[in-house]
Design a protein around this motif. Structure first.
Motif, PDB file in Angstrom:
ATOM      1  N   VAL A  39       0.742  -1.095   0.145  1.00  0.00           N
ATOM      2  CA  VAL A  39      -0.221  -0.516  -0.007  1.00  0.00           C
ATOM      3  C   VAL A  39       0.481   0.602  -0.022  1.00  0.00           C
ATOM      4  O   VAL A  39       0.276   2.316  -0.463  1.00  0.00           O
ATOM      5  N   LYS A  74      -6.598  -1.871  -4.830  1.00  0.00           N
ATOM      6  CA  LYS A  74      -5.321  -0.765  -4.765  1.00  0.00           C
ATOM      7  C   LYS A  74      -6.436   0.180  -5.070  1.00  0.00           C
ATOM      8  O   LYS A  74      -6.590   0.628  -5.991  1.00  0.00           O
ATOM      9  N   CYS A  88      -8.162   3.618  10.873  1.00  0.00           N
ATOM     10  CA  CYS A  88      -7.818   2.520  11.251  1.00  0.00           C
ATOM     11  C   CYS A  88      -8.240   2.181  12.266  1.00  0.00           C
ATOM     12  O   CYS A  88      -8.489   1.129  11.997  1.00  0.00           O
ATOM     13  N   TYR A  91     -11.571   0.823  10.666  1.00  0.00           N
ATOM     14  CA  TYR A  91     -11.917  -0.039  10.620  1.00  0.00           C
ATOM     15  C   TYR A  91     -11.346  -1.357  11.108  1.00  0.00           C
ATOM     16  O   TYR A  91     -11.662  -2.476  10.504  1.00  0.00           O
ATOM     17  N   ALA A 179      -7.351  -7.402   3.267  1.00  0.00           N
ATOM     18  CA  ALA A 179      -7.609  -6.392   3.312  1.00  0.00           C
ATOM     19  C   ALA A 179      -6.909  -5.307   4.295  1.00  0.00           C
ATOM     20  O   ALA A 179      -7.091  -5.332   5.081  1.00  0.00           O
ATOM     21  N   THR A 180      -6.842  -4.592   3.678  1.00  0.00           N
ATOM     22  CA  THR A 180      -5.742  -3.604   4.639  1.00  0.00           C
ATOM     23  C   THR A 180      -5.796  -1.514   4.426  1.00  0.00           C
ATOM     24  O   THR A 180      -5.900  -1.266   3.255  1.00  0.00           O
ATOM     25  N   LEU A 181      -6.236  -1.216   5.244  1.00  0.00           N
ATOM     26  CA  LEU A 181      -6.334  -0.024   5.075  1.00  0.00           C
ATOM     27  C   LEU A 181      -5.394   0.564   5.990  1.00  0.00           C
ATOM     28  O   LEU A 181      -5.119   0.470   6.768  1.00  0.00           O
ATOM     29  N   TYR A 202      -5.355   1.445   0.500  1.00  0.00           N
ATOM     30  CA  TYR A 202      -6.159   0.259   0.531  1.00  0.00           C
ATOM     31  C   TYR A 202      -6.182  -0.053  -0.175  1.00  0.00           C
ATOM     32  O   TYR A 202      -5.315  -0.390  -1.146  1.00  0.00           O
ATOM     33  N   SER A 203      -6.056  -1.914   0.089  1.00  0.00           N
ATOM     34  CA  SER A 203      -5.860  -2.980  -1.077  1.00  0.00           C
ATOM     35  C   SER A 203      -6.467  -3.632   0.110  1.00  0.00           C
ATOM     36  O   SER A 203      -7.082  -4.365   0.251  1.00  0.00           O
ATOM     37  N   SER A 204      -6.857  -4.634  -0.900  1.00  0.00           N
ATOM     38  CA  SER A 204      -7.777  -5.600  -0.819  1.00  0.00           C
ATOM     39  C   SER A 204      -7.646  -7.093  -1.816  1.00  0.00           C
ATOM     40  O   SER A 204      -7.890  -6.856  -3.166  1.00  0.00           O
ATOM     41  N   TYR A 225     -16.264  -1.051  -4.364  1.00  0.00           N
ATOM     42  CA  TYR A 225     -14.929  -0.871  -3.385  1.00  0.00           C
ATOM     43  C   TYR A 225     -15.538   0.947  -3.652  1.00  0.00           C
ATOM     44  O   TYR A 225     -15.044   1.275  -2.328  1.00  0.00           O
ATOM     45  N   LEU A 229     -14.858   3.080  -0.025  1.00  0.00           N
ATOM     46  CA  LEU A 229     -13.569   3.546   0.225  1.00  0.00           C
ATOM     47  C   LEU A 229     -14.715   4.934   1.169  1.00  0.00           C
ATOM     48  O   LEU A 229     -14.441   5.782   1.938  1.00  0.00           O
TER      49      LEU A 229
END
Ligand code: 6CM
Length: 247
Positions: A39, A74, A88, A91, A179-181, A202-204, A225, A229
């Motif tokens: 990310v 992404k 974060c 989330y 999944a990342t924030l 962000y990524s998933s 998506y 966001l």
């Protein structure tokens, strides 16, 4: 402009997740490091811009349609009036998830192995004509320094074999995902919310775990998506208004 180091150490996991002291620690360390690399890096070859709105840019990497994996995604954006940590935390915190998450029917907390990690079971909304999906994953909140910048990050990563893991409900299929924030404050955090601005990343990456119509899936994701966001950052901004700043 580089952000000076934080004046005092702050709570939670910051630095090395492998010292969390439970069996998931080594995996959390590995996945958090890998996700932060993903990310925090600029988009390169293979990533295609598919949605853009204001500061938000969303990219996907089109993989061969093998029904095993949905295109990795992404995104980057900006959020005003909130800190990276606040984003974060929102989330990560399972008790507020259904306030912003519109693609999930049910969230169950299975365990809390340490103060920064929760293990969750989620039942996702059914997308017709596919079967409903569920996921079981750890979610970890921490801070990491890259060079002179501090990032806050939450990673959700599927697990299997947890002692409390429930079987998929009748008719549902177990999907897996990462999944990342993550966020980075653009200036030193002060108590004045009006001066806060945060870079959001962000990524998933999802594996539907069984048959799912690839074309339909791509269409749904293209719509859902960006909506997620947008909705999520607006939710945190509104919820934080008038509250003390969490650096
Ligand atoms: O990041 C988001 N939500 C996280 C917290 O709830 C979550 C991440 C989920 C990633 C998506 C998992 C979907 C699993 C179901 C797959 C369905 C496949 C069948 C469809 C057939 C047409 O940990 C926000 C995610 C926003 C998603 C739009």
């Amino acid at each position: 402009v580089p952000v000076p180091p934080a004046a005092a150490p702050r709570g939670g996991c910051s630095g090395n997740c492998s010292q969390l002291g439970h069996p998931l620690a080594a995996e959390i360390e590995r996945v958090v490091t890998e996700q932060l690399g993903l990310v925090s890096s600029d988009v390169s070859d293979g990533w295609t811009l598919f949605a853009q709105q204001g500061d938000m840019r969303m990219y996907r990497m089109e993989l061969p349609a093998d029904n095993k994996s949905v295109d990795p995604l992404k995104a980057v954006s900006k959020a005003d009036g909130v800190t990276a940590r606040e984003l974060c935390r929102a989330y990560w915190e399972p008790t507020v998830r259904l306030d912003w998450e519109t693609t999930v029917d049910r969230v169950t907390v299975l365990a809390r192995p340490d103060p920064s990690t929760v293990i969750c079971h989620q039942l996702h909304r059914r997308i017709w004509p596919a079967q409903q999906r569920d996921t079981v994953f750890w979610s970890h909140l921490c801070r990491r320094r890259i060079g002179d910048r501090e990032w806050s990050i939450t990673v959700n990563h599927s697990i299997s074999g947890h002692p409390d893991e429930p079987p998929a409900p009748a008719g549902a299929v177990r999907a897996t995902m990462t999944a990342t924030l993550a966020g980075m404050d653009e200036q030193e955090v002060s108590g004045d919310r009006r001066r806060l601005r945060c870079h959001v990343a962000y990524s998933s990456h999802v594996n539907p775990g069984g048959w799912a119509p690839t074309t339909g899936l791509r269409l749904v994701y293209k719509r859902e998506y960006p909506r997620f966001l947008q909705r999520f950052t607006t939710y945190v901004t509104q919820k934080s208004r008038g509250k003390p700043v969490e650096p």
